[in-house]
Design an enzyme around this catalytic site. Structure first.
Site, mmCIF file in Angstrom:
data_model
loop_
_atom_site.group_PDB
_atom_site.id
_atom_site.type_symbol
_atom_site.label_atom_id
_atom_site.label_comp_id
_atom_site.label_asym_id
_atom_site.label_seq_id
_atom_site.Cartn_x
_atom_site.Cartn_y
_atom_site.Cartn_z
ATOM 1 N N GLU A 94 0.827 -1.200 0.000
ATOM 2 C CA GLU A 94 0.000 0.000 0.000
ATOM 3 C C GLU A 94 0.863 1.253 0.000
ATOM 4 O O GLU A 94 1.968 1.266 0.536
ATOM 5 C CB GLU A 94 -0.936 -0.027 1.209
ATOM 6 C CG GLU A 94 -1.975 -1.118 1.033
ATOM 7 C CD GLU A 94 -2.869 -1.353 2.241
ATOM 8 O OE1 GLU A 94 -4.000 -1.756 2.038
ATOM 9 O OE2 GLU A 94 -2.420 -1.149 3.374
ATOM 10 N N CYS A 107 3.552 8.528 1.147
ATOM 11 C CA CYS A 107 4.029 7.574 2.151
ATOM 12 C C CYS A 107 4.159 6.235 1.422
ATOM 13 O O CYS A 107 3.167 5.697 0.929
ATOM 14 C CB CYS A 107 3.008 7.497 3.288
ATOM 15 S SG CYS A 107 3.369 6.210 4.488
ATOM 16 N N CYS A 114 6.320 -7.248 6.833
ATOM 17 C CA CYS A 114 7.414 -6.709 7.636
ATOM 18 C C CYS A 114 7.963 -7.824 8.515
ATOM 19 O O CYS A 114 7.202 -8.667 9.001
ATOM 20 C CB CYS A 114 6.915 -5.560 8.511
ATOM 21 S SG CYS A 114 8.260 -4.632 9.302
ATOM 22 N N CYS A 118 6.351 -5.234 15.806
ATOM 23 C CA CYS A 118 5.803 -4.205 16.693
ATOM 24 C C CYS A 118 4.351 -4.557 17.014
ATOM 25 O O CYS A 118 3.541 -4.783 16.118
ATOM 26 C CB CYS A 118 5.898 -2.834 16.027
ATOM 27 S SG CYS A 118 7.576 -2.419 15.545
ATOM 28 N N CYS A 121 1.272 -2.486 15.444
ATOM 29 C CA CYS A 121 1.263 -2.163 14.012
ATOM 30 C C CYS A 121 0.598 -3.264 13.203
ATOM 31 O O CYS A 121 0.910 -4.447 13.365
ATOM 32 C CB CYS A 121 2.704 -1.964 13.540
ATOM 33 S SG CYS A 121 2.814 -1.602 11.776
ATOM 34 N N ASN A 296 -3.404 4.933 16.110
ATOM 35 C CA ASN A 296 -4.466 4.466 15.228
ATOM 36 C C ASN A 296 -4.797 3.038 15.594
ATOM 37 O O ASN A 296 -3.994 2.135 15.344
ATOM 38 C CB ASN A 296 -4.004 4.533 13.768
ATOM 39 C CG ASN A 296 -3.565 5.937 13.422
ATOM 40 O OD1 ASN A 296 -4.303 6.893 13.606
ATOM 41 N ND2 ASN A 296 -2.328 6.079 12.970
ATOM 42 N N CYS A 339 -0.907 5.777 9.885
ATOM 43 C CA CYS A 339 0.277 5.025 10.319
ATOM 44 C C CYS A 339 -0.120 3.741 11.019
ATOM 45 O O CYS A 339 -0.949 3.755 11.924
ATOM 46 C CB CYS A 339 1.078 5.818 11.350
ATOM 47 S SG CYS A 339 2.121 7.039 10.656
HETATM 48 N N1 SAH Z 1 9.297 0.314 9.893
HETATM 49 C C1 SAH Z 1 9.418 1.723 9.853
HETATM 50 C C2 SAH Z 1 8.417 2.410 8.957
HETATM 51 C C3 SAH Z 1 6.983 1.958 8.984
HETATM 52 S S1 SAH Z 1 5.958 2.381 10.346
HETATM 53 C C4 SAH Z 1 9.366 2.303 11.251
HETATM 54 O O1 SAH Z 1 9.143 1.543 12.188
HETATM 55 O O2 SAH Z 1 9.602 3.491 11.425
HETATM 56 C C5 SAH Z 1 5.687 4.119 10.257
HETATM 57 C C6 SAH Z 1 5.363 4.738 11.612
HETATM 58 O O3 SAH Z 1 4.059 4.370 12.066
HETATM 59 C C7 SAH Z 1 6.314 4.302 12.714
HETATM 60 O O4 SAH Z 1 6.685 5.414 13.482
HETATM 61 C C8 SAH Z 1 5.461 3.365 13.530
HETATM 62 O O5 SAH Z 1 5.941 3.217 14.842
HETATM 63 C C9 SAH Z 1 4.114 4.035 13.451
HETATM 64 N N2 SAH Z 1 2.993 3.166 13.776
HETATM 65 C C10 SAH Z 1 2.883 1.847 13.600
HETATM 66 N N3 SAH Z 1 1.679 1.402 14.018
HETATM 67 C C11 SAH Z 1 1.003 2.494 14.462
HETATM 68 C C12 SAH Z 1 -0.313 2.699 14.977
HETATM 69 N N4 SAH Z 1 -1.168 1.700 15.095
HETATM 70 N N5 SAH Z 1 -0.681 3.959 15.303
HETATM 71 C C13 SAH Z 1 0.175 4.993 15.130
HETATM 72 N N6 SAH Z 1 1.415 4.866 14.637
HETATM 73 C C14 SAH Z 1 1.829 3.630 14.306
#
Ligand code: SAH
Length: 347
Positions: A94, A107, A114, A118, A121, A296, A339
């Site tokens: 996406e 973005c 991945c 995390c 995420c 989110n 995000c």
């Molecule tokens: N892997 C990279 C880029 C992808 S995530 C990284 O970790 O930076 C992009 C951003 O979204 C990161 O800062 C991540 O921590 C954040 N993110 C992931 N899940 C999220 C969520 N549910 N709500 C808000 N931010 C989130």
């Protein structure tokens, strides 16, 4: 039959020139084809109208042009656009277009799925299928640039590597894509308008610093206390904060570029004064600013956005310590484009 044909976009300009020379043709045809492939984003050899029919046929017999297809496009009530991007082998990633008054930000994804885990995420729930090729990253940017011109009457202005995947675990291809994006033979964008966001892979941050890249670095920190960070970002056990900190100090010494920390505040996870104080201390190692991101939800109820008062305490303490802090409201939530929501409702 197609399997035997090479993807011409995997070749460098020099290699395409050599191909023509080997055919007894002029090397500069290679430059023309290269321009069609990158600057003009041609998807077929037939579009290459300054190349003779005979040569186009030869190219067609030897190569394929792999390219992405925007399979589905969703528009949010706030103007955000989310694209489901189909790759040549049928896998889907996406990309998101985020408009503001003055800017359009793309973005983009760097991997299919991945390999990090995390807990907050949505992308982490898809296992990593493969890395994206440089052209697949480049094409996402081109598609969003076209959408920006079409729907907002202006070119794309910024790029963030905050889509699916961990860019520093696909480092070579991400750098090659950035080379194309910034090259005059590609989109000619400035590196200063590009931000690579990472969960923090110390070795790769140092490598990037050594290569004196000019784009911006954002680190998804979320906690400056090892136990807390490991509980929400388990790979922190392998790459603890001490190593991350050392790599970031190295980054700053080499590049003189301030680091952005992305940080979500969750109830009962990182909303205490102890968490705030740890962040303040961490921010003092290398010049940085903090971007407090709204959480989110990804539908499992494990994480709750912290209260406004907790956020205010974060802001106040950071400001009192001279650290720049911004609060980022989510965009595109209604279409799961915010995000961490990419892939949330896939299939
Ligand atoms: N892997 C990279 C880029 C992808 S995530 C990284 O970790 O930076 C992009 C951003 O979204 C990161 O800062 C991540 O921590 C954040 N993110 C992931 N899940 C999220 C969520 N549910 N709500 C808000 N931010 C989130």
């Amino acid at each position: 039959m197609q399997q035997n044909k090479k993807d011409i976009r995997a070749l460098t300009k020099a290699q395409i020139r050599t191909f023509f020379e080997e055919q007894g043709d002029k090397a500069f045809r290679g430059n023309q084809v290269y321009e069609w492939l990158w600057q003009k984003s041609a998807h077929t050899f037939d579009e290459m109208t300054n190349i003779s029919l005979e040569t186009r046929k030869k190219l067609e017999d030897t190569f394929v042009i792999n390219h992405i297809e925007v399979d589905q496009m969703q528009r949010s009530s706030d103007g955000t656009i989310k694209n489901a991007v189909k790759l040549h082998d049928g896998l889907v990633v996406e990309s998101v277009l985020i408009p503001t008054e003055t800017r359009t930000t793309a973005c983009v994804s760097s991997q299919v799925g991945c390999s990090l885990d995390c807990k907050f995420c949505a992308t982490a729930r898809l296992k990593r299928m493969r890395n994206l090729n440089p052209d697949e990253i480049y094409d996402q940017v081109v598609a969003i640039d076209q959408q920006s011109r079409l729907y907002f009457d202006r070119p794309l202005s910024n790029i963030v590597f905050m889509g699916m995947g961990e860019p520093l675990m696909n480092y070579n291809n991400v750098l090659k894509a950035i080379d194309k994006i910034t090259s005059e033979e590609g989109l000619g964008m400035s590196q200063k308008r590009i931000t690579v966001s990472t969960s923090g892979v110390p070795k790769m941050i140092k490598k990037m610093a050594d290569e004196e890249v000019k784009f911006n670095l954002a680190v998804s920190l979320h906690s400056a206390i090892d136990d807390v960070r490991t509980s929400i970002m388990p790979f922190n056990a392998t790459f603890p904060l001490k190593d991350l900190r050392e790599a970031l100090e190295y980054w700053y010494v080499k590049t003189k570029k301030r680091i952005t920390y992305e940080y979500v505040v969750w109830e009962n996870i990182n909303d205490s004064q102890k968490d705030i104080d740890a962040l303040v201390r961490f921010c003092k190692f290398a010049p940085s600013k903090v971007n407090l991101i709204e959480y989110n939800p990804i539908d499992d109820g494990m994480f709750q956005q912290a209260s406004d008062s907790a956020l205010e305490r974060y802001q106040k303490t950071l400001m009192e310590n001279g650290i720049t802090v911004t609060v980022r409201k989510s965009r595109g939530k209604d279409i799961d484009a915010a995000c961490g929501q990419l892939a949330n409702k896939a299939n």
